[in-house]
Design an enzyme around this catalytic site. Structure first.
Site: not given
Ligand SMILES: *Cc1c(COP(=O)(O)O)cnc(C)c1O
Length: 339
Positions: A246, A33
């Site tokens: 800046y 994601k």
């Molecule tokens: C983002 C997510 C993961 C992965 O989590 P990590 O800590 O990066 O392994 C797993 N399950 C769900 C539902 C998530 O939203």
């Protein structure tokens, strides 16, 4: 131009460490994601598929579409149903109302609410959920939960695990009555996978550990795969008493050779305000406030590495590794390297 390099050897190492612990690379659902946590969605999908990963999960249908050629199936975690789903993918059902709206015949996994209370269906509603799913010809293929405290010391994680085990048993029994058999289950994210001695599920869902980090503990000896690089835009001698950037936040105590590099907060970096000591990989300090498209530091040549491990930057900005990585702008070029 600034660029992001992805170290393929380290990725191989991480996939192999995780696969060894859980018994097979086929049990990995790669969490890709949000542009693969900033690493580059398509590039990561391709490399992980090459390494034998068959299953991915993403946030949206758009992301799933971008990588569909690489995986057997993709679980879409945060899609809000509209009845117009692409039925090639599998959708997380985040509450009961989603079951009434999602397109008939869609493949689904129930999110199960075991304690986090962010998303999912409660055990008491399994019967109703299966009934609606059946009525609407949905293909219930599996279910999962998410741990709220896998990355914290204490018993909360174990308490939730017990709720999950009970829910899992219950759902298997209920689903069976509606003709849904052989459901697959998954619950462990990276932190949970790291700390677990034994995982009684069909899959794990790992994100950050593929990328080489763990917030909680690292029994897997993972290696960060991403490094961030910038190029010199200009250089000059900053004369004693003169200040750069800046607000004249850094002033030279003696003549120094400084350079300005082509990365700034528009590229997704947190804005360094010139307070405290923030360093690039070679140990040189950022000098003065960061600009939108650049920052200055002691001249370190044409090309510099900002970081190979984001932990120091995350600590400096009082956040987690995830946040530094995921904010890296999609506009920065990503490239695979083998060293
Ligand atoms: C983002 C997510 C993961 C992965 O989590 P990590 O800590 O990066 O392994 C797993 N399950 C769900 C539902 C998530 O939203």
């Amino acid at each position: 131009m600034s660029e992001i390099l992805i170290n393929l050897n380290n990725l191989k190492h991480n996939v192999s460490q995780i696969s060894t612990k859980i018994g097979s690379v086929r049990k990995i659902i790669a969490v890709l994601k949000d542009n693969a946590y900033g690493h580059g969605l398509v590039l990561m999908a391709k490399e992980l598929a090459n390494l034998g990963v068959r299953y991915a999960c993403v946030r949206s249908i758009d992301e799933a579409n971008d990588i569909k050629e690489f995986f057997d199936d993709i679980l879409v975690l945060s899609h809000i149903p509209n009845g117009n789903e692409n039925i090639d993918f599998t959708y997380a059902i985040n509450d009961l109302s989603a079951l009434e709206i999602i397109k008939e015949n869609s493949k689904i996994h129930f999110a199960i609410d075991t304690l986090m209370h962010r998303n999912g269906i409660l055990q008491k509603d399994f019967e109703l959920a299966c009934k609606i799913a059946k009525k609407r010809n949905l293909k219930l293929l599996g279910a999962y939960t998410h741990f709220r405290s896998a990355d914290e010391i204490g018993s909360d994680y174990f308490a939730q695990k017990m709720v999950y085990e009970k829910s899992k048993k219950s759902l298997k029994a209920v689903a069976c009555k509606f003709g849904y058999e052989n459901l697959v289950f998954h619950s462990h994210n990276s932190a949970a996978t790291n700390r677990a001695e034994k995982i009684d599920d069909d899959f794990i869902r790992v994100g950050i550990s593929l990328y080489g980090y763990n917030e909680f503990c690292d029994t897997l000896n993972l290696k960060p795969i991403l490094s961030l690089w910038a190029n010199r835009v200009s250089k000059r001698v900053l004369k004693k008493g003169c200040c750069v950037g800046y607000g004249a936040k850094f002033c030279a105590k003696e003549d120094i050779n400084i350079a300005t590099y082509d990365l700034g907060y528009a590229d997704g970096l947190f804005r360094y305000n010139g307070n405290g000591e923030l360093f690039i990989e070679n140990g040189k300090k950022l000098l003065g406030k960061m600009s939108m498209d650049s920052f200055s530091c002691e001249d370190s040549g044409e090309k510099i590495c900002i970081f190979k491990d984001v932990t120091k930057w995350a600590n400096f900005f009082n956040t987690i590794n995830y946040e530094i990585l995921v904010k890296l702008s999609p506009r920065i070029k990503r490239k695979i390297v083998t060293e």
